[in-house]
Enzyme design. Structure first.
Site, short mmCIF file in Angstrom:
data_model
loop_
_atom_site.label_atom_id
_atom_site.label_comp_id
_atom_site.label_asym_id
_atom_site.label_seq_id
_atom_site.Cartn_x
_atom_site.Cartn_y
_atom_site.Cartn_z
CG ASP A 1 -34.57 9.94 8.84
OD1 ASP A 1 -35.73 9.72 8.44
OD2 ASP A 1 -33.77 9.03 9.10
CG ASP B 1 -24.81 1.91 9.83
OD1 ASP B 1 -26.01 1.89 10.22
OD2 ASP B 1 -24.35 2.84 9.13
CG HIS C 1 -28.53 4.06 10.35
ND1 HIS C 1 -28.01 3.98 9.07
CD2 HIS C 1 -29.82 3.67 10.24
CE1 HIS C 1 -28.95 3.56 8.25
NE2 HIS C 1 -30.05 3.37 8.93
CD GLU D 1 -25.24 6.48 8.58
OE1 GLU D 1 -25.15 5.36 9.12
OE2 GLU D 1 -25.73 6.64 7.44
P1 PGA Z 1 -35.27 -0.60 6.71
O1 PGA Z 1 -34.43 0.65 7.19
O2 PGA Z 1 -36.49 -0.66 7.58
O3 PGA Z 1 -35.61 -0.30 5.28
O4 PGA Z 1 -34.39 -1.80 6.88
C1 PGA Z 1 -34.13 0.76 8.55
C2 PGA Z 1 -33.19 1.93 8.80
O5 PGA Z 1 -32.26 2.13 7.99
O6 PGA Z 1 -33.37 2.64 9.79
#
Ligand code: PGA
Length: 243
Positions: free
Chosen positions: A70, A139, A141, A146
């Protein structure tokens, strides 16, 4: 749940080493493989380990192709918070991967539909993703997919939720500077990978880890779809496991 390989590591460093073992095994057996990469804090120990292993002569990235999950909409590749810049600084600038063999969605795309379709076609032309790395959001995702009423198929534009923007504001000067939209591989793009490895660390990820792999499969918890993928390995640390 069909079958998910769940590996429990002691700490984030060990998570990185165990994940690196999967990438090393793939690259040794298929030097021109296609890997799917992710940003965020969780993959950092893995990226440090991959850099160290190439320096030690154990892996060779010269023929590897990579596609990132992304990118923020509206951020130029050289913006300090763009995911392209993150990948350059934390991995690509330190390994032998060729610049033309790394793709990240174009945050500045004017024709969004054309950019997203071209992204899918490029991955297809490479023969598909052999090993996709994923983190997980609080959440549930994956990429920037999302919670929603359905599982989005292919690479597309998304509005970021308040929770995600809040979680990511630590990298920006203020919440206002966090983009409100992004481009992400779809759930279909992710599920098309031949093999998936998810890295999960920290006690704050315990609840969503349980929900994703031991709860019902629902687009309200996007990562839960991984229960239907035939080859998923989840590597978590003791804190995420709940110890
Ligand atoms: P993080 O992000 O590794 O910084 O916790 C994970 C994500 O949001 O996919």
């Amino acid at each position: 749940m069909l079958h998910v390989n769940l590996i429990k590591a002691a700490d984030p460093e060990e998570v990185g080493k165990l994940a690196a073992d999967l990438f090393e095994a793939l690259i040794r057996t298929k030097p021109a493989c296609v890997i799917g990469l992710a940003t965020g804090s969780t993959p950092l120990p893995l990226y440090r380990e991959l850099i160290a292993r190439e320096k030690a002569g154990k892996i060779d990235f010269t023929r590897v192709r990579s596609a990132n999950l992304d990118e923020y909409k509206g951020l130029a590749p050289d913006h300090p918070q763009s995911y392209r810049r993150f990948m350059q600084e934390n991995l690509f600038d330190h390994i032998s991967i060729k610049p033309e063999n790394t793709i990240v969605p174009d945050g500045l795309a004017e024709d969004v539909q054309a950019m997203c379709e071209a992204y899918e076609r490029k991955i297809e032309a490479w023969g598909g993703v052999d090993l996709q790395l994923l983190g997980i959001g609080h959440d549930g995702h994956i990429g920037f997919n999302e919670p929603a009423g359905h599982f989005p198929g292919m690479t597309h534009e998304v509005e970021l939720t308040a929770m995600t923007r809040d979680a990511n504001k630590r990298f920006f000067a203020s919440l206002d500077e966090v983009p409100t939209a992004a481009f992400t591989m779809g759930i279909g793009t992710v599920m098309a990978a031949k093999k998936i490895v998810m890295v999960v660390t920290g006690a704050d990820k315990h609840d969503i880890l349980m929900k994703s792999f031991f709860g019902p499969v629902t687009p309200e918890v996007p990562a839960s779809i991984l229960q239907f993928h035939p080859d998923v390995t989840v590597i978590c640390d003791a804190a995420a496991w709940g110890e």
